[in-house]
Design a protein around this motif. Sequence first.
Motif, short mmCIF file in Angstrom:
data_model
loop_
_atom_site.label_atom_id
_atom_site.label_comp_id
_atom_site.label_asym_id
_atom_site.label_seq_id
_atom_site.Cartn_x
_atom_site.Cartn_y
_atom_site.Cartn_z
N PHE A 1 -17.65 -80.02 4.09
CA PHE A 1 -16.99 -80.39 2.23
C PHE A 1 -18.12 -80.95 1.41
O PHE A 1 -17.81 -80.33 0.27
CB PHE A 1 -16.98 -82.55 3.04
N ARG A 2 -19.75 -80.93 1.71
CA ARG A 2 -20.34 -80.65 0.73
C ARG A 2 -20.53 -79.21 0.05
O ARG A 2 -20.89 -79.07 -0.80
CB ARG A 2 -21.76 -81.03 1.33
N TYR A 3 -20.24 -77.90 1.09
CA TYR A 3 -20.27 -77.18 -0.06
C TYR A 3 -18.34 -76.54 -0.27
O TYR A 3 -19.12 -75.85 -1.62
CB TYR A 3 -20.45 -75.73 1.32
N VAL A 4 -17.53 -77.21 -0.55
CA VAL A 4 -15.99 -77.17 -0.85
C VAL A 4 -16.74 -77.99 -2.65
O VAL A 4 -16.45 -77.84 -3.59
CB VAL A 4 -15.68 -77.87 -0.29
N ASN A 5 -17.15 -79.22 -1.75
CA ASN A 5 -17.48 -80.14 -3.46
C ASN A 5 -18.47 -79.29 -4.65
O ASN A 5 -18.29 -78.94 -5.68
CB ASN A 5 -18.34 -81.10 -3.49
N GLU A 6 -19.35 -78.75 -3.44
CA GLU A 6 -20.13 -78.01 -5.12
C GLU A 6 -19.95 -76.73 -5.30
O GLU A 6 -19.67 -76.38 -6.63
CB GLU A 6 -21.76 -76.57 -3.61
N PHE A 7 -18.89 -75.92 -4.73
CA PHE A 7 -17.54 -74.88 -4.60
C PHE A 7 -17.28 -75.54 -6.56
O PHE A 7 -16.84 -74.52 -7.37
CB PHE A 7 -17.39 -73.83 -4.45
N ALA A 8 -16.60 -76.21 -5.93
CA ALA A 8 -15.46 -76.70 -6.67
C ALA A 8 -15.82 -77.07 -8.58
O ALA A 8 -15.49 -76.91 -9.23
CB ALA A 8 -14.52 -77.80 -6.16
N GLY A 9 -16.95 -77.74 -7.94
CA GLY A 9 -18.18 -78.04 -9.22
C GLY A 9 -18.15 -77.22 -9.98
O GLY A 9 -18.31 -76.48 -11.74
N ARG A 10 -18.93 -75.99 -9.37
CA ARG A 10 -18.92 -74.68 -10.22
C ARG A 10 -17.89 -74.55 -11.19
O ARG A 10 -17.87 -73.31 -11.97
CB ARG A 10 -19.56 -73.77 -9.07
N HIS A 11 -16.59 -74.46 -10.42
CA HIS A 11 -15.78 -73.79 -10.74
C HIS A 11 -15.43 -74.74 -12.34
O HIS A 11 -15.00 -73.77 -13.08
CB HIS A 11 -14.81 -73.67 -9.64
N ASN A 12 -15.38 -75.88 -11.54
CA ASN A 12 -15.30 -76.61 -12.86
C ASN A 12 -15.67 -76.65 -14.43
O ASN A 12 -15.44 -76.76 -15.28
CB ASN A 12 -14.80 -78.02 -12.70
N ILE A 13 -16.94 -76.05 -13.88
CA ILE A 13 -17.60 -75.91 -15.03
C ILE A 13 -18.07 -74.39 -16.05
O ILE A 13 -19.44 -74.90 -16.51
CB ILE A 13 -19.10 -77.03 -15.30
N ARG A 14 -17.68 -73.73 -15.50
CA ARG A 14 -17.50 -72.18 -15.17
C ARG A 14 -17.92 -71.59 -16.60
O ARG A 14 -18.54 -70.99 -16.91
CB ARG A 14 -16.64 -71.17 -14.23
N GLU A 15 -17.15 -72.72 -17.97
CA GLU A 15 -16.99 -71.68 -18.76
C GLU A 15 -18.12 -72.50 -20.21
O GLU A 15 -18.36 -71.95 -21.35
CB GLU A 15 -15.68 -72.05 -20.07
N MET A 16 -18.93 -73.44 -19.69
CA MET A 16 -20.48 -74.24 -20.39
C MET A 16 -21.64 -73.16 -20.09
O MET A 16 -21.55 -71.96 -18.89
CB MET A 16 -20.66 -75.39 -19.14
N ASP A 17 -22.03 -73.82 -21.54
CA ASP A 17 -23.20 -72.37 -21.30
C ASP A 17 -24.66 -72.68 -19.93
O ASP A 17 -24.27 -74.03 -19.41
CB ASP A 17 -24.11 -71.67 -22.60
N THR A 18 -25.58 -72.03 -19.97
CA THR A 18 -26.03 -72.71 -18.78
C THR A 18 -27.01 -73.67 -18.92
O THR A 18 -27.30 -74.68 -18.07
CB THR A 18 -27.14 -71.18 -18.42
N LEU A 19 -27.52 -74.19 -20.55
CA LEU A 19 -28.13 -75.07 -20.25
C LEU A 19 -26.70 -76.57 -20.54
O LEU A 19 -27.70 -78.31 -20.08
CB LEU A 19 -28.88 -74.80 -21.86
N ASP A 20 -26.14 -76.22 -21.36
CA ASP A 20 -25.05 -76.99 -20.55
C ASP A 20 -24.95 -77.33 -19.93
O ASP A 20 -24.56 -78.84 -18.62
CB ASP A 20 -23.80 -77.21 -21.33
N GLN A 21 -24.76 -76.78 -18.91
CA GLN A 21 -24.28 -76.91 -17.28
C GLN A 21 -25.41 -77.36 -16.54
O GLN A 21 -25.48 -78.75 -15.89
CB GLN A 21 -24.11 -75.25 -16.48
N MET A 22 -26.86 -77.25 -16.21
CA MET A 22 -27.83 -78.08 -16.28
C MET A 22 -28.15 -79.36 -16.94
O MET A 22 -28.07 -80.16 -15.33
CB MET A 22 -28.97 -77.10 -16.41
N ALA A 23 -27.34 -79.68 -18.20
CA ALA A 23 -27.25 -81.30 -18.75
C ALA A 23 -26.54 -81.65 -17.75
O ALA A 23 -26.62 -82.93 -17.04
CB ALA A 23 -27.25 -80.63 -20.66
N PHE A 24 -25.44 -81.28 -17.82
CA PHE A 24 -24.18 -82.03 -17.20
C PHE A 24 -25.17 -82.25 -15.46
O PHE A 24 -24.98 -83.37 -15.15
CB PHE A 24 -23.20 -81.17 -16.98
#
Length: 61
Positions: free
Chosen positions: A19-42
């Motif tokens: 469930f932790r791996y799935v949550n990680e990939f879902a989270g990455r997918h959900n913020i994929r359109e942000m640029d890297t700095l915005d992703q890191m801040a989020f």
Amino acid sequence: MERFRFSGTYHKMSVKLLFRYVNEFAGRHNIREMDTLDQMAFLARGMIGKQLRYKDLIADG
């Protein structure tokens, strides 16, 4: 503990933590359109006040 082979970043994944791996990939997918700095801040904002202790990570419950 059951483990299965997975080709890619994770070479072994435990069913217990799947469930932790799935949550990680879902989270990455959900913020994929942000640029890297915005992703890191989020992600950093989401960690405020949270702690994952090793004993909690390895606990069976």
